[in-house]
Design a protein around this motif. Sequence first.
Motif, short mmCIF file in Angstrom:
data_model
loop_
_atom_site.label_atom_id
_atom_site.label_comp_id
_atom_site.label_asym_id
_atom_site.label_seq_id
_atom_site.Cartn_x
_atom_site.Cartn_y
_atom_site.Cartn_z
N LEU A 134 1.33 -3.78 10.11
CA LEU A 134 2.22 -3.76 8.95
C LEU A 134 3.47 -2.94 9.21
O LEU A 134 3.45 -1.99 10.01
CB LEU A 134 1.48 -3.19 7.74
CG LEU A 134 0.35 -4.05 7.16
CD1 LEU A 134 -0.38 -3.28 6.07
CD2 LEU A 134 0.89 -5.37 6.60
N GLN A 135 4.56 -3.30 8.54
CA GLN A 135 5.76 -2.49 8.55
C GLN A 135 5.53 -1.24 7.71
O GLN A 135 4.90 -1.29 6.65
CB GLN A 135 6.95 -3.27 7.97
CG GLN A 135 7.41 -4.43 8.82
CD GLN A 135 8.48 -3.99 9.82
OE1 GLN A 135 8.48 -2.85 10.27
NE2 GLN A 135 9.38 -4.89 10.15
N HIS A 136 6.05 -0.12 8.18
CA HIS A 136 5.94 1.14 7.45
C HIS A 136 7.33 1.58 7.01
O HIS A 136 8.28 1.57 7.80
CB HIS A 136 5.29 2.21 8.34
CG HIS A 136 3.86 1.92 8.67
ND1 HIS A 136 2.81 2.60 8.11
CD2 HIS A 136 3.30 0.99 9.49
CE1 HIS A 136 1.67 2.12 8.58
NE2 HIS A 136 1.94 1.14 9.42
N ALA B 132 -2.42 3.78 -3.35
CA ALA B 132 -2.57 2.70 -4.32
C ALA B 132 -2.04 1.41 -3.72
O ALA B 132 -1.05 1.43 -2.98
CB ALA B 132 -1.84 3.02 -5.62
N ILE B 133 -2.70 0.31 -4.03
CA ILE B 133 -2.15 -1.01 -3.73
C ILE B 133 -1.46 -1.48 -4.99
O ILE B 133 -2.08 -1.67 -6.03
CB ILE B 133 -3.25 -1.99 -3.28
CG1 ILE B 133 -3.84 -1.53 -1.94
CG2 ILE B 133 -2.69 -3.40 -3.15
CD1 ILE B 133 -4.95 -2.43 -1.41
N VAL B 134 -0.14 -1.65 -4.89
CA VAL B 134 0.71 -1.90 -6.06
C VAL B 134 1.28 -3.32 -6.00
O VAL B 134 1.81 -3.75 -4.97
CB VAL B 134 1.86 -0.88 -6.12
CG1 VAL B 134 2.78 -1.15 -7.30
CG2 VAL B 134 1.28 0.54 -6.19
N ALA B 135 1.18 -4.03 -7.11
CA ALA B 135 1.78 -5.36 -7.23
C ALA B 135 3.29 -5.20 -7.37
O ALA B 135 3.76 -4.51 -8.27
CB ALA B 135 1.21 -6.10 -8.43
N VAL B 136 4.04 -5.83 -6.47
CA VAL B 136 5.49 -5.65 -6.45
C VAL B 136 6.15 -6.22 -7.69
O VAL B 136 7.16 -5.69 -8.18
CB VAL B 136 6.08 -6.27 -5.17
CG1 VAL B 136 7.61 -6.19 -5.16
CG2 VAL B 136 5.52 -5.57 -3.93
N LYS C 108 -2.89 -9.67 1.18
CA LYS C 108 -1.62 -9.85 0.47
C LYS C 108 -0.70 -8.63 0.61
O LYS C 108 0.42 -8.64 0.10
CB LYS C 108 -1.89 -10.12 -1.01
CG LYS C 108 -2.65 -11.42 -1.27
CD LYS C 108 -2.97 -11.58 -2.75
CE LYS C 108 -3.81 -12.83 -3.01
NZ LYS C 108 -4.19 -12.93 -4.44
N VAL C 109 -1.19 -7.57 1.27
CA VAL C 109 -0.36 -6.37 1.47
C VAL C 109 0.68 -6.68 2.53
O VAL C 109 0.36 -7.05 3.66
CB VAL C 109 -1.23 -5.17 1.90
CG1 VAL C 109 -0.35 -3.99 2.27
CG2 VAL C 109 -2.19 -4.78 0.77
N VAL C 110 1.97 -6.53 2.16
CA VAL C 110 3.07 -6.90 3.07
C VAL C 110 3.68 -5.69 3.77
O VAL C 110 4.43 -5.85 4.74
CB VAL C 110 4.17 -7.66 2.30
CG1 VAL C 110 3.62 -8.96 1.72
CG2 VAL C 110 4.78 -6.80 1.18
N ALA C 111 3.39 -4.48 3.28
CA ALA C 111 4.00 -3.29 3.88
C ALA C 111 3.27 -2.06 3.39
O ALA C 111 2.48 -2.12 2.43
CB ALA C 111 5.47 -3.19 3.51
N ILE C 112 3.55 -0.94 4.05
CA ILE C 112 3.05 0.35 3.60
C ILE C 112 4.26 1.22 3.28
O ILE C 112 5.16 1.41 4.11
CB ILE C 112 2.17 1.03 4.66
CG1 ILE C 112 0.92 0.17 4.91
CG2 ILE C 112 1.76 2.43 4.21
CD1 ILE C 112 -0.08 0.78 5.86
N LEU D 89 0.86 -1.18 0.00
CA LEU D 89 0.00 0.00 0.00
C LEU D 89 0.89 1.23 0.00
O LEU D 89 1.66 1.45 0.94
CB LEU D 89 -0.91 0.00 1.23
CG LEU D 89 -1.78 1.26 1.45
CD1 LEU D 89 -2.70 1.52 0.26
CD2 LEU D 89 -2.58 1.13 2.73
N VAL D 90 0.85 2.00 -1.07
CA VAL D 90 1.68 3.20 -1.21
C VAL D 90 0.85 4.42 -0.87
O VAL D 90 -0.24 4.61 -1.43
CB VAL D 90 2.23 3.31 -2.65
CG1 VAL D 90 3.02 4.61 -2.82
CG2 VAL D 90 3.12 2.11 -2.97
N LEU D 91 1.36 5.23 0.05
CA LEU D 91 0.65 6.43 0.50
C LEU D 91 1.45 7.68 0.17
O LEU D 91 2.66 7.74 0.40
CB LEU D 91 0.42 6.39 2.02
CG LEU D 91 -0.53 5.32 2.56
CD1 LEU D 91 -0.58 5.39 4.08
CD2 LEU D 91 -1.93 5.49 1.98
#
Length: 401
Positions: free
Chosen positions: A139-141, A18-22, A82-86, A6-8
């Motif tokens: 989540l890790q930030h 946005a939730i971005v596929a790595v 499936k979000v692993v980090a922000i 999750l990109v802020l």
Amino acid sequence: MSSYVLVLNCGSSSIKFAIVAVNNGESILSGLAENLGSDNSTLKISHAKTSTSYSLPANCKHESALSSINNILNEYQDLKQKVVAIGHRVVHGGEIFTQATLIDDEVKAAIKNTSHMAPLHNPANLSGIESAQLAFPALQHVAVFDTAFFQTMPKHAYLYALPYELYKTHGIRRYGFHGSSHEFVSTKAAELLNQPLEVSNLITAHLGNGCSITAINQGKAIDTSLGLTPLEGLVMGTRCGDLDPSIPTYMQETLGYSASKVNDLLNKSSGLLGISELSNDCRLLEEQSKNGNELAQLALEIFCYRLAKYIASYMVASGPLDALVFTGGIGENSSFIRQRTIAMLSTLNFSINEQLNEKMRFGHAGFVQQEASHKIIVIPTNEEWVIANKAAKLTLASGEQ
């Protein structure tokens, strides 16, 4: 299984996310919360080619908006799990941060301490971080800094000709911004040139409402146009770019402007908007220019002239040039801006293929030069993918320790 970040990107009155596929940089779900702090705060979510709008509470702040975003994301549990980090975009990292970093109290304190160098951005970034930590505590930030990409610049490029004590004591120097964009397109340019980034000499021009240009030698940033703040350099949508340093003093002492009024004028009322007296939107100015609006024509001419001068000067820093890259909303989509700028550089062996140039827009990447010219490439930027990649790698690395 694909992982997502999750990109802020938190502004003073907005949150872009946005939730971005790595693995491929695809934005699976995106949204914008805007007009925060007002009576008409709104939230828009886009997913699978559909958009949904929500009204937020009156005077909604970042914390409440992120809580609402979290609640809405609960409707997409398969994706959210499936979000692993922000990953947080942070505008100014000073000289402290040369790369992305996991956020802890020490990092937050350092971001706060650099806020005086980006007063319109860092406080909002920090507010977003703290609110997101409350909304997503599991989540890790990760903080990804606009300025980090430019920490490879040599002193002769980043120092101003001011008393050296101002740099030593107060950190007054050129820092650069739009780092994630310049990093992304330089990597993509090397791929299109079929050569390693480490041997690539590039000039990358990020052109949007905010504009910057960067000289890259052997894959590393050597010089850039934005300075201590995001005001220096090219003409921008509402920002003036370079000007005589005595003008602000003149406006204060002779015209009676307050320091605050001068700052607002240079940042919010200048650039394309100030010259045209019409708009900061390049599309509207191009339309009005065709209809004979002389101030719109003048604004675009000044924009292109300043850009061409920077490109020419940055050939000193880049070394033997492999390619000039256009990116950003204007750089990617305005065939007129590219054509007019390149026309001013004809004596330096730049020439554009008008047919290719006209076709290159709306997400397409490729070469637009004539055969004998320096390479000219249009590349859509993807800053979110850069942030997502860095956040995922740091999170994975911290989990392995």
